[in-house]
Design a protein around this motif. Structure first.
Motif, PDB file in Angstrom:
ATOM      1  N   GLN A  84       0.830  -1.190   0.228  1.00 11.39           N
ATOM      2  CA  GLN A  84       0.038  -0.097  -0.047  1.00 11.39           C
ATOM      3  C   GLN A  84       0.918   1.397  -0.190  1.00 11.39           C
ATOM      4  O   GLN A  84       0.442   2.368  -0.361  1.00 11.39           O
ATOM      5  CB  GLN A  84      -0.897  -0.052   1.249  1.00 11.39           C
TER       6      GLN A  84
ATOM      7  N   LYS B 264       5.024   1.331  -0.559  1.00  7.12           N
ATOM      8  CA  LYS B 264       5.994   1.245  -1.682  1.00  7.12           C
ATOM      9  C   LYS B 264       5.673   0.891  -3.158  1.00  7.12           C
ATOM     10  O   LYS B 264       5.895   1.815  -3.681  1.00  7.12           O
ATOM     11  CB  LYS B 264       7.069   0.256  -1.002  1.00  7.12           C
ATOM     12  N   LEU B 265       4.981   0.060  -3.191  1.00  7.99           N
ATOM     13  CA  LEU B 265       4.639  -0.447  -4.614  1.00  7.99           C
ATOM     14  C   LEU B 265       3.769   0.869  -5.382  1.00  7.99           C
ATOM     15  O   LEU B 265       4.080   0.981  -6.391  1.00  7.99           O
ATOM     16  CB  LEU B 265       3.784  -1.715  -4.730  1.00  7.99           C
ATOM     17  N   PRO B 266       2.900   1.331  -4.754  1.00  9.21           N
ATOM     18  CA  PRO B 266       2.119   2.494  -5.704  1.00  9.21           C
ATOM     19  C   PRO B 266       3.148   3.487  -5.856  1.00  9.21           C
ATOM     20  O   PRO B 266       3.046   3.972  -6.960  1.00  9.21           O
ATOM     21  CB  PRO B 266       1.131   2.980  -4.637  1.00  9.21           C
ATOM     22  N   LEU B 267       4.195   3.709  -4.976  1.00  7.78           N
ATOM     23  CA  LEU B 267       5.035   4.706  -5.055  1.00  7.78           C
ATOM     24  C   LEU B 267       6.286   4.442  -6.158  1.00  7.78           C
ATOM     25  O   LEU B 267       6.949   5.095  -6.714  1.00  7.78           O
ATOM     26  CB  LEU B 267       5.934   5.403  -4.078  1.00  7.78           C
TER      27      LEU B 267
ATOM     28  N   MET C  54       5.635   2.764  -8.958  1.00 11.55           N
ATOM     29  CA  MET C  54       4.920   2.613 -10.395  1.00 11.55           C
ATOM     30  C   MET C  54       5.810   3.029 -11.336  1.00 11.55           C
ATOM     31  O   MET C  54       5.946   2.425 -12.543  1.00 11.55           O
ATOM     32  CB  MET C  54       3.611   3.133 -10.380  1.00 11.55           C
TER      33      MET C  54
ATOM     34  N   THR D 137       6.881   0.504 -14.115  1.00  7.59           N
ATOM     35  CA  THR D 137       6.888   0.628 -15.720  1.00  7.59           C
ATOM     36  C   THR D 137       8.055   0.574 -16.306  1.00  7.59           C
ATOM     37  O   THR D 137       8.121   0.046 -17.403  1.00  7.59           O
ATOM     38  CB  THR D 137       6.149   2.133 -15.866  1.00  7.59           C
TER      39      THR D 137
ATOM     40  N   THR E  27       0.595   0.766 -17.407  1.00  9.19           N
ATOM     41  CA  THR E  27       1.206   1.013 -16.291  1.00  9.19           C
ATOM     42  C   THR E  27       1.100   2.569 -16.064  1.00  9.19           C
ATOM     43  O   THR E  27       1.169   2.779 -14.831  1.00  9.19           O
ATOM     44  CB  THR E  27       2.600   0.341 -16.161  1.00  9.19           C
TER      45      THR E  27
ATOM     46  N   ARG F 109      -1.521   4.070 -13.861  1.00 10.01           N
ATOM     47  CA  ARG F 109      -1.247   3.607 -12.569  1.00 10.01           C
ATOM     48  C   ARG F 109      -0.309   4.359 -11.615  1.00 10.01           C
ATOM     49  O   ARG F 109      -0.226   4.281 -10.343  1.00 10.01           O
ATOM     50  CB  ARG F 109      -1.100   1.954 -12.376  1.00 10.01           C
ATOM     51  N   GLU F 110       0.368   5.179 -12.289  1.00  7.83           N
ATOM     52  CA  GLU F 110       1.328   5.921 -11.386  1.00  7.83           C
ATOM     53  C   GLU F 110       0.751   7.009 -10.522  1.00  7.83           C
ATOM     54  O   GLU F 110      -0.099   7.851 -10.957  1.00  7.83           O
ATOM     55  CB  GLU F 110       2.623   6.687 -12.449  1.00  7.83           C
ATOM     56  N   VAL F 111       1.333   7.194  -9.493  1.00  9.82           N
ATOM     57  CA  VAL F 111       1.020   7.988  -8.419  1.00  9.82           C
ATOM     58  C   VAL F 111       1.621   9.385  -8.422  1.00  9.82           C
ATOM     59  O   VAL F 111       2.907   9.274  -8.667  1.00  9.82           O
ATOM     60  CB  VAL F 111       1.052   7.729  -7.008  1.00  9.82           C
TER      61      VAL F 111
END
Lengths: 275, 290
Positions: free
Chosen positions: B201, B203-206, B208, B212, B283, B286-288
């Motif tokens: 929740q 690390k992975l979203p940040l 992205m 990519t 992808t 989905r980048e924040v």
């Protein structure tokens, strides 16, 4: 806990290189000893297979060819690409933008799509102008400049955009020519990108097999991947000889890595992040 | 800034000339070849066949199977390389560990070895070293070579590629992890976020943007794989691990079907362009934005 964790991590990292250990260890073993155990350290280390592999692979000749091609390409690609990218980015005209788009789009074309027509084309060039691109190291360098251009132009253009124009304008007012501005002011500023381009191109060109396989026909022109391939084609079963040959081919890579580790890791990261 | 045409030509045209000769002209000639039937040997024997080459591809069972091999391989390599590489990156960026730089250096090293040489090294590992180890451990069921049956040979290709490329994507993921602001990690720590929810929740979203990049790099590299394929399995056993690049190479240079092979090569370009552009656009979304 801290020591246990660190120890486990380092142990894993060492085990990760286990395939290289296997190759190196077995290159010093006799055939009989190899069949006894592939894992054990050599009981009576011998350099016999190295001498044999050096000779049969013509290793020194192929190392020289690989170095000539890699060094020449990795000097010319950044040199030509930085000049081109800087001029295109700064002029910003429609022609430059179209050219830039063409460079970037070409990054999607796989080698297999152009290899056959390219071989036809260089045959015609030979017939019409007499310029030998095929089967010469210089010709191979020429082709690498072409294939390396898109990525290098892309990386340089991205970096040039971040350099303020003020410096160049000041120099122009002082009466410098554009050539002078580029070589005295801009090129030194581009150094981080130049390092990235050189590192990426060294890794690619030194290891490339397919392009030299298509163009370098005579054995005296072979690069390391080519001589390795022909060596394996001819001596499939003599594994200890093969291990010595593989160890020889890894040595230049290890030397390169140890001498410039920090630059290599940074260059690879920068190349990927900007690409 | 005012610029002279002479300087422009001097700076731009040398590279553009080489670029046109090496990339653009062959690409255009190549499109022409897709409509032609030719054995590559007899001068003047080129025959215009319209779209026949493309129609023929549809009934080419081996090409269909090789598309399948390439997709299977790409799928497995994509997941394997990125999962292992991300795990490596998380480990070597853990601040409480000693020797992180040494570990990073060792894990990255295989990436510098060329695909051909790597393939030969692992051929020996699969054919000799692993059966030998299994033997000495008394595991008689595992003493065969992985390269002799189709499914395990495919797996052997994937494992070898993970060994080569995991360290490479690790480097990119490290850059991504280091770009995550300290305050974010500190906030997560203060809130008492567990390891897994921190990973998925926070690390992975940040990460992205890095994901990519790594998916793009591994996707296009796996799709175009040739050297490793040639050295490790040679496409075997019985062509069960033959990838598209090898199929195209053999069609043109081994079977001397220049026009037909070029039609395949052109289709190969379309595949790669569509796949990589689709992946990047999916992808990217989905980048924040921080």
């Amino acid at each position: 806990m801290r020591y246990v964790g660190s120890g486990l991590m380092l142990l894993f990292a060492v085990l990760w290189l286990f395939p290289i250990y296997i190759v190196v260890v077995n290159s010093f073993k006799s055939r009989a000893e190899m069949y006894l155990s592939v894992l054990a350290l050599p009981q009576a280390p011998t350099l016999e297979y190295y001498a044999d592999a050096l000779r049969r692979m013509d290793f020194l000749v192929s190392l020289r060819n690989s170095l000539i091609v890699t060094v020449a390409s990795c000097l010319l690609i950044p040199f030509l690409a930085s000049m081109c990218a800087w001029m295109m980015t700064r002029s910003g005209g429609r022609f430059s933008r179209i050219l830039y788009g063409l460079f970037v789009a070409t990054m999607l074309i796989p080698f297999q799509t152009v290899m056959m027509p390219l071989m036809q084309e260089i045959t015609w060039i030979r017939q019409v102008t007499g310029i030998p691109i095929r089967n010469t190291l210089g010709g191979l360098v020429f082709l690498y400049i072409g294939f390396g251009a898109p990525m290098a132009v892309f990386l340089y253009s991205g970096f040039v955009k971040t350099i303020p124009m003020a410096l160049e304008e000041a120099a122009l007012i002082d009466g410098s020519s554009q050539g002078g501005i580029f070589f005295k002011i801009v090129l030194p500023l581009l150094k981080p990108t130049t390092m990235t381009v050189i590192i990426l191109d060294v890794i690619w060109i030194f290891n490339d097999y397919m392009l030299p396989a298509l163009t370098l026909l005579s054995p005296s022109n072979r690069t390391i991947p080519l001589s390795t391939f022909s060596f394996f084609g001819n001596f499939k079963v003599e594994w200890n000889l093969a291990m010595a040959g593989l160890t020889l081919t890894i040595i230049p890579v290890v030397v390169f890595y140890l001498s410039a580790q920090q630059y290599i890791v940074e260059g690879v990261a920068a190349g990927a992040v900007k690409g | 800034m005012k610029r002279g045409k002479g300087w422009y030509a001097l700076f731009v045209f040398p590279l553009v000339a080489v670029f046109l000769v090496v990339n653009i002209i062959p690409f255009i000639i190549g499109i022409g070849y897709t409509f032609i039937e030719w054995d590559g040997l007899t001068p003047g024997a080129q025959k215009y066949v319209g779209l026949d080459n493309f129609i023929r591809i549809f009934s080419d069972a081996q090409f269909g199977r090789d598309i399948g091999h390439t997709l299977t391989y790409t799928g497995m390599a994509l997941v394997g390389i990125n999962v292992v590489g991300l795990a490596f990156a998380l480990i070597v960026t853990s601040r409480w560990l000693y020797g992180r730089n040494a570990a990073r250096a060792m894990l990255f090293m295989p990436y510098l070895i060329g695909g051909l040489i790597l393939g030969f090294i692992w051929k020996y590992i699969y054919n000799n070293a692993l059966p030998d180890i299994a033997n000495s451990l008394g595991l008689t069921g595992l003493t065969g070579s992985m390269l002799t049956t189709p499914s395990s040979a495919m797996l052997a290709m994937v494992i070898t590629d993970i060994w080569k490329s995991a360290g490479y994507v690790m480097i990119v993921y490290i850059t991504g992890l280091q770009a995550i602001p300290d305050e974010v990690m500190e906030a997560a720590r203060v809130d008492g976020v567990g390891f897994w929810s921190n990973l998925f929740q926070v690390k992975l979203p940040l990460l992205m943007p890095a994901i990519t990049i790594c998916l793009f790099m591994t996707l296009s590299a796996s799709f175009k794989i040739y050297d490793l394929n040639l050295a490790l399995t040679g496409g075997g056993p019985s062509k069960s691990t033959q990838m598209l690049a090898m199929n195209i190479y053999n069609e043109i240079f081994a079977r001397s079907n220049f026009g037909y092979g070029q039609a395949k090569a052109f289709l190969f370009f379309i595949f790669i362009a569509v796949f990589t552009l689709a992946q990047v656009s999916v992808t990217r979304k989905r980048e924040v934005v921080m």
